[in-house]
Scaffold this motif. Structure first.
Motif, short mmCIF file in Angstrom:
data_model
loop_
_atom_site.label_atom_id
_atom_site.label_comp_id
_atom_site.label_asym_id
_atom_site.label_seq_id
_atom_site.Cartn_x
_atom_site.Cartn_y
_atom_site.Cartn_z
N PRO A 108 0.71 -1.45 0.31
CA PRO A 108 0.18 0.35 -0.11
C PRO A 108 0.54 1.87 -0.35
CG PRO A 108 -0.08 -1.01 2.18
CD PRO A 108 1.22 -2.24 1.23
N VAL A 109 0.93 2.20 -1.31
CA VAL A 109 1.94 2.96 -0.91
C VAL A 109 1.03 3.56 0.25
CG1 VAL A 109 2.03 5.53 -2.27
CG2 VAL A 109 1.50 3.02 -3.35
N THR A 110 -0.01 3.65 0.58
CA THR A 110 0.10 4.98 2.27
C THR A 110 0.40 4.30 3.16
OG1 THR A 110 -2.37 4.12 2.07
CG2 THR A 110 -2.35 5.98 0.79
N GLY A 111 1.55 3.04 3.14
CA GLY A 111 1.18 2.39 4.09
C GLY A 111 2.88 3.09 4.30
N HIS A 112 3.52 3.85 3.43
CA HIS A 112 4.66 4.96 3.52
C HIS A 112 4.19 6.10 4.49
CE1 HIS A 112 8.46 7.32 3.09
NE2 HIS A 112 9.19 5.63 2.70
N ILE A 113 4.36 6.27 5.42
CA ILE A 113 3.83 7.92 5.86
C ILE A 113 4.60 9.14 5.77
CG2 ILE A 113 6.49 8.09 7.14
CD1 ILE A 113 3.07 9.09 8.57
N ALA A 114 5.32 8.94 3.92
CA ALA A 114 6.34 10.13 3.26
C ALA A 114 4.44 10.63 3.16
CB ALA A 114 6.88 9.55 2.88
N PHE A 115 3.99 9.75 2.26
CA PHE A 115 2.56 9.99 1.08
C PHE A 115 1.74 10.72 2.14
CE2 PHE A 115 5.14 6.86 -0.95
CZ PHE A 115 5.78 7.90 -2.05
N PRO A 116 1.10 9.87 2.87
CA PRO A 116 -0.21 10.70 3.42
C PRO A 116 -0.07 12.35 4.67
CG PRO A 116 -0.14 8.68 4.51
CD PRO A 116 0.74 8.28 3.45
N ALA A 117 1.18 12.21 4.87
CA ALA A 117 1.18 12.88 5.70
C ALA A 117 1.74 14.26 4.16
CB ALA A 117 3.31 12.94 5.71
N VAL A 118 1.89 14.27 2.91
CA VAL A 118 2.44 15.16 2.30
C VAL A 118 0.98 15.54 1.79
CG1 VAL A 118 2.65 15.05 -0.44
CG2 VAL A 118 4.44 14.70 1.19
N LEU A 119 -0.36 14.71 1.95
CA LEU A 119 -1.35 14.96 1.72
C LEU A 119 -2.16 15.63 2.55
CD1 LEU A 119 -2.21 11.48 -0.22
CD2 LEU A 119 -2.16 13.66 -1.93
N ALA A 120 -2.08 15.11 3.36
CA ALA A 120 -2.61 16.49 5.09
C ALA A 120 -1.93 17.46 5.23
CB ALA A 120 -2.39 15.02 6.16
N GLY A 121 -0.88 17.70 4.51
CA GLY A 121 -0.33 18.54 4.68
C GLY A 121 -0.83 19.63 3.65
N LEU A 122 -1.27 18.76 2.63
CA LEU A 122 -1.40 19.80 1.37
C LEU A 122 -3.07 20.18 2.00
CD1 LEU A 122 -1.96 21.01 -1.71
CD2 LEU A 122 -2.62 18.40 -2.04
N VAL A 123 -3.41 19.20 2.31
CA VAL A 123 -5.18 19.94 2.61
C VAL A 123 -4.65 20.77 4.07
CG1 VAL A 123 -7.03 19.10 4.09
CG2 VAL A 123 -6.28 17.86 2.69
N TYR A 124 -3.89 20.98 4.54
CA TYR A 124 -3.44 21.69 6.05
C TYR A 124 -3.26 23.30 5.22
CZ TYR A 124 -1.44 23.38 10.50
OH TYR A 124 -1.60 24.12 11.49
N VAL A 125 -2.88 23.58 3.79
CA VAL A 125 -1.90 24.72 3.82
C VAL A 125 -3.66 24.91 3.44
CG1 VAL A 125 -0.73 25.58 1.69
CG2 VAL A 125 0.27 23.82 3.32
N ILE A 126 -4.25 24.82 2.46
CA ILE A 126 -5.30 24.35 1.63
C ILE A 126 -6.42 25.01 2.90
CG2 ILE A 126 -7.15 24.24 0.45
CD1 ILE A 126 -5.66 21.83 -1.21
#
Length: 251
Positions: A108-126
């Motif tokens: 699972p790509v999202t099993g690597h913390i970097a990918f969920p962190a980037v997506l959550a960070g994007l939502v946070y900035v928006i």
């Protein structure tokens, strides 16, 4: 001797190098997902017909699901303006999760913390951008930390907790919830699959055979459960994104 799978499942040797950059399996899978999702929906909507074909039907159902089950419940009719982001986010996360059960990817790509962190960070900035645009910096912080109807004394007590919740815990849990679920699910599937392989193929014995059969059976059951969880986690991740943006807008 039986050795259960461990964190080595999440350690990868570089597949190749692009100059000084080492490219690992999760990056390749992420790029694959980034190509597959747009390709599917391009095929569905490139030539829309009044009587939709099979791909267009699937594409329309997918769009309506995100709009009616995520965007509008969280943001009202203003959610339609955010469908590009929410639609892309849902299907990227879901497809990235599905890589766990797609041979030969099986991760699972999202099993690597970097990918969920980037997506959550994007939502946070928006969230910050739209919140500051809608209310101003001070107004946005006040809106997020001071619920209406509280006395001054209650506001003094509640505001720090609301600040912690909205600006610290929410983005953290947004990323970790998805990562932890996919991480744990991948470990469970690998554990039962390893049990089946070890006791039925690698070191078969009359006493170990029933254990191996149980391992295979649980691999099938847990994989089916994982398919359900993968869809649910994509839904929850996108739902939180919609809630965060809608709350920042004051919807």
């Amino acid at each position: 001797m039986f050795e259960p799978p461990g964190l080595g499942l999440f350690e990868w040797k570089p597949l190749f190098h692009l100059g000084p950059v080492a490219v690992h399996k999760p990056i390749v899978l992420c790029l694959l997902v980034t190509a597959v999702v747009p390709a599917f929906f391009w095929g569905a909507f490139a030539r829309p017909a009044i009587v939709p074909g099979r791909m267009q039907n699937l594409g329309e159902l997918a769009y309506l699901f995100v709009r009616d089950q995520i965007a509008r419940p969280m943001m009202g009719v203003r959610g339609d303006r955010w469908m590009g982001l929410l639609f892309s986010l849902f299907f990227f996360v879901w497809t990235a999760n599905l890589m766990a059960v797609v041979p030969p990817a099986q991760f699972p790509v999202t099993g690597h913390i970097a990918f969920p962190a980037v997506l959550a960070g994007l939502v946070y900035v928006i969230m910050w951008v739209v919140g500051v645009r809608a209310h101003g910096l001070v107004g946005f912080i006040r809106h997020a930390t001071c619920p209406p109807g509280l006395s001054r004394g209650e506001t003094v007590l509640v505001a720090p907790l609301e600040f912690l919740s909205a600006f610290v815990l929410r983005p953290f849990t947004h990323a970790v919830r998805l990562f932890a679920t996919m991480f744990a699910g991948h470990l469970l599937v690998a554990l039962f699959a390893t049990v089946g392989y070890h006791f039925l193929i690698q070191a078969p014995t009359p006493l170990g055979a029933p254990v191996g059969v149980v391992g295979v059976a649980f691999t099938v059951v847990v994989t089916a459960l994982e398919l359900f969880v993968q869809a649910v986690q994509a839904y929850v991740f996108t739902l939180i994104a919609a809630y965060s943006i809608g709350d920042a807008l004051g919807v």
